[in-house]
Design an enzyme around this catalytic site. Structure first.
Site, PDB file in Angstrom:
ATOM      1  N   SER A 156       0.631  -1.065  -0.052  1.00  0.00           N
ATOM      2  CA  SER A 156      -0.183  -0.051  -0.077  1.00  0.00           C
ATOM      3  C   SER A 156       1.123   1.098  -0.138  1.00  0.00           C
ATOM      4  CB  SER A 156      -0.890   0.195   0.812  1.00  0.00           C
ATOM      5  OG  SER A 156      -1.870   1.011   0.937  1.00  0.00           O
ATOM      6  N   TYR A 169      -0.508  -0.424  10.687  1.00  0.00           N
ATOM      7  CA  TYR A 169      -1.059  -0.920   8.392  1.00  0.00           C
ATOM      8  C   TYR A 169      -0.102  -0.580   7.762  1.00  0.00           C
ATOM      9  CZ  TYR A 169      -3.659  -0.898   3.992  1.00  0.00           C
ATOM     10  OH  TYR A 169      -3.883  -0.844   2.551  1.00  0.00           O
ATOM     11  N   LYS A 173       2.372  -3.186   6.097  1.00  0.00           N
ATOM     12  CA  LYS A 173       2.453  -3.200   4.106  1.00  0.00           C
ATOM     13  C   LYS A 173       3.778  -3.269   4.308  1.00  0.00           C
ATOM     14  CE  LYS A 173      -1.609  -3.689   2.547  1.00  0.00           C
ATOM     15  NZ  LYS A 173      -1.886  -4.970   2.546  1.00  0.00           N
TER      16      LYS A 173
HETATM   17  N1  LIG Z   1      -8.828  -0.081  -1.156  1.00  0.00           N
HETATM   18  C1  LIG Z   1      -7.599   0.229  -2.044  1.00  0.00           C
HETATM   19  O1  LIG Z   1      -7.601   1.859  -1.818  1.00  0.00           O
HETATM   20  C2  LIG Z   1      -5.986  -0.060  -1.011  1.00  0.00           C
HETATM   21  C3  LIG Z   1      -4.907   0.167  -0.858  1.00  0.00           C
HETATM   22  C4  LIG Z   1      -3.524  -0.398  -0.524  1.00  0.00           C
HETATM   23  C5  LIG Z   1      -4.111  -1.425  -0.408  1.00  0.00           C
HETATM   24  N2  LIG Z   1      -5.189  -2.132  -0.363  1.00  0.00           N
HETATM   25  C6  LIG Z   1      -5.050  -3.480   0.339  1.00  0.00           C
HETATM   26  O2  LIG Z   1      -5.801  -4.590  -0.909  1.00  0.00           O
HETATM   27  C7  LIG Z   1      -6.362  -5.225  -0.277  1.00  0.00           C
HETATM   28  C8  LIG Z   1      -8.532  -5.162  -0.694  1.00  0.00           C
HETATM   29  O3  LIG Z   1      -8.377  -4.587  -0.376  1.00  0.00           O
HETATM   30  P1  LIG Z   1      -9.751  -4.143  -0.248  1.00  0.00           P
HETATM   31  O4  LIG Z   1      -9.701  -2.871   0.047  1.00  0.00           O
HETATM   32  O5  LIG Z   1     -10.295  -4.672  -1.310  1.00  0.00           O
HETATM   33  O6  LIG Z   1     -10.445  -4.294   0.824  1.00  0.00           O
HETATM   34  P2  LIG Z   1     -12.064  -5.101   1.834  1.00  0.00           P
HETATM   35  O7  LIG Z   1     -12.480  -4.670   2.870  1.00  0.00           O
HETATM   36  O8  LIG Z   1     -12.895  -4.533   0.303  1.00  0.00           O
HETATM   37  O9  LIG Z   1     -11.649  -6.497   1.486  1.00  0.00           O
HETATM   38  C9  LIG Z   1     -10.227  -7.330   2.278  1.00  0.00           C
HETATM   39  C10 LIG Z   1     -11.404  -8.479   2.273  1.00  0.00           C
HETATM   40  O10 LIG Z   1     -10.299  -9.494   3.561  1.00  0.00           O
HETATM   41  C11 LIG Z   1     -11.214 -10.048   3.725  1.00  0.00           C
HETATM   42  N3  LIG Z   1     -10.410 -10.903   4.742  1.00  0.00           N
HETATM   43  C12 LIG Z   1     -10.431  -9.947   5.902  1.00  0.00           C
HETATM   44  N4  LIG Z   1      -9.174 -10.601   7.576  1.00  0.00           N
HETATM   45  C13 LIG Z   1      -9.318 -11.488   6.905  1.00  0.00           C
HETATM   46  C14 LIG Z   1      -8.347 -12.977   7.165  1.00  0.00           C
HETATM   47  N5  LIG Z   1      -7.989 -12.618   8.385  1.00  0.00           N
HETATM   48  N6  LIG Z   1      -8.645 -14.197   6.506  1.00  0.00           N
HETATM   49  C15 LIG Z   1      -9.332 -14.075   5.364  1.00  0.00           C
HETATM   50  N7  LIG Z   1      -9.239 -13.204   4.965  1.00  0.00           N
HETATM   51  C16 LIG Z   1     -10.001 -11.953   5.614  1.00  0.00           C
HETATM   52  C17 LIG Z   1     -12.190  -9.507   4.557  1.00  0.00           C
HETATM   53  O11 LIG Z   1     -13.589 -10.240   4.530  1.00  0.00           O
HETATM   54  C18 LIG Z   1     -12.597  -8.691   2.857  1.00  0.00           C
HETATM   55  O12 LIG Z   1     -13.789  -9.255   2.593  1.00  0.00           O
HETATM   56  C19 LIG Z   1      -6.860  -5.594   0.843  1.00  0.00           C
HETATM   57  O13 LIG Z   1      -4.754  -5.718   1.390  1.00  0.00           O
HETATM   58  C20 LIG Z   1      -6.204  -3.598   1.301  1.00  0.00           C
HETATM   59  O14 LIG Z   1      -4.917  -3.984   2.285  1.00  0.00           O
HETATM   60  C21 LIG Z   1      -6.271  -1.632   0.090  1.00  0.00           C
END
Ligand SMILES: NC(=O)c1ccc[n+]([C@@H]2O[C@H](COP(=O)([O-])OP(=O)(O)OC[C@H]3O[C@@H](n4cnc5c(N)ncnc54)[C@H](O)[C@@H]3O)[C@@H](O)[C@H]2O)c1
Length: 309
Positions: A156, A169, A173
């Site tokens: 991230s 976080y 990350k």
């Molecule tokens: N959305 C963004 O802008 C963004 C930016 C940087 C990084 N990320 C990263 O992208 C990834 C996906 O995030 P997202 O934005 O789609 O969020 P999201 O909350 O929609 O998806 C995350 C998913 O992970 C699942 N989860 C959480 N803990 C878990 C566990 N212990 N075991 C199995 N599943 C688990 C949740 O149920 C959820 O469905 C994450 O790693 C997040 O940190 C997202």
């Protein structure tokens, strides 16, 4: 399996963690649309990691199957190594192999560091860092044995560049970048390629963080082509790919040329005085391993040291 103009995952087996919604769901759909058989993993909890149900993963499996693809649901928490091993066994029992692992599952427990409880720090590190470690460890031996593997760590901008209120976080990350750096080296001989993806997307995680019109431009579907590239047969290794809103960038951990200080005077005072030269980016490089720091520093001190094999 792929050529320069078409990426085809027929015959490949993928595991996508946290794929019950958001980016993971979109990654799973994109991989399945190109022929991969996909284990859709999701704990199905809330954004802060509480609760859990396999129904989110099952809904994505149903979507993939409705589109003619193959998928199975898994409700393991990535923090539970035994459950993760069982998930890998589930994939191998169904389809005989695992070619692609997308470490995507994640949670947030945002607070300024002053107000953050240690338990919230540890939980975020456990899900993001140890979750990826658990899943990667569970596929590592079989990817080595089959001499093929593609692994993505989801990092991230918070880790790469910092973000107020996300110390836990950010640390987790950026730790994934370090994990990727070494696993890419250790996997190279067995054709295991390990990369990082830093997405920006409108998901449960970013709801309320950005204004609605910006969120509308940040559909997860704009990120998944970057993920597909990172797990393709022709994938790079040790890349940090940034992706969002249709744009793609890369990040690098670099080393400047710096200075050599002979130690005859007050070295600390000279480090302060010469900080502009030390941080000057002219001639900086992206080291191929950590050993390049030793090599550069010893060469500036008058010793030539070859890189170890
Ligand atoms: N959305 C963004 O802008 C963004 C930016 C940087 C990084 N990320 C990263 O992208 C990834 C996906 O995030 P997202 O934005 O789609 O969020 P999201 O909350 O929609 O998806 C995350 C998913 O992970 C699942 N989860 C959480 N803990 C878990 C566990 N212990 N075991 C199995 N599943 C688990 C949740 O149920 C959820 O469905 C994450 O790693 C997040 O940190 C997202």
């Amino acid at each position: 399996m792929s050529s320069s103009n078409s990426i085809d995952f027929s015959g490949r087996v993928a595991i996508v963690t946290g794929a019950g919604g958001g980016l993971g769901r979109q990654h799973a759909l994109a991989l399945a649309a190109r022929g991969a058989k996909v284990v859709v993993n999701d704990l199905g909890g809330a954004r802060d990691g509480s609760g859990g149900s396999v129904s989110a993963a099952q809904a994505v499996v149903d979507e993939i199957k409705a589109a003619g693809g193959e998928a199975i649901a898994n409700g393991a928490s990535v923090t539970d190594f035994e459950a993760v091993q069982a998930m890998v066994k589930q994939a191998v029992d169904a389809w005989g192999r695992v070619d692609i692992l997308v470490n995507n599952a994640g949670i947030l427990r945002d607070k300024s560091f002053a107000k953050m409880e240690i338990a919230d720090f540890k939980l975020v590190v456990d899900v993001h860092l140890m979750g990826a470690v658990n899943c990667t460890k569970a596929v590592w031996a079989l990817m080595n044995a089959q001499k093929y593997g593609r692994i993505v760590m989801t990092t991230s901008s918070s880790g790469l560049y910092g973000n107020f209120g996300q110390a836990n976080y950010s640390a987790a990350k950026m730790a994934l970048v370090g994990l990727m750096q070494t696993l890419a080296l250790e996997g190279m001989r067995q054709n295991i390629r390990v990369n990082c993806l830093a997405p920006t997307a409108a998901t449960a995680m970013t709801a309320g963080v950005l204004p609605p019109d910006a969120l509308a431009r940040l559909q997860p579907a704009y990120v998944s082509p970057g993920l597909v590239a990172l797990v393709s047969e022709d994938a790079p290794t040790r890349a940090i790919l940034l992706a969002g809103a249709g744009s793609f960038e890369s990040a690098h951990v670099t080393m400047t040329q710096g200075v050599f200080i002979d130690g005859s005077g007050d070295t600390a005072a000279q480090v302060c005085a010469r900080m502009n030269e030390i941080t000057d980016r002219q001639g900086e490089r992206v080291p191929s391993t950590g050993f390049e720091q030793y090599q550069l520093e010893l060469s500036k001190a008058g010793f030539e040291v070859p890189l170890p094999h």
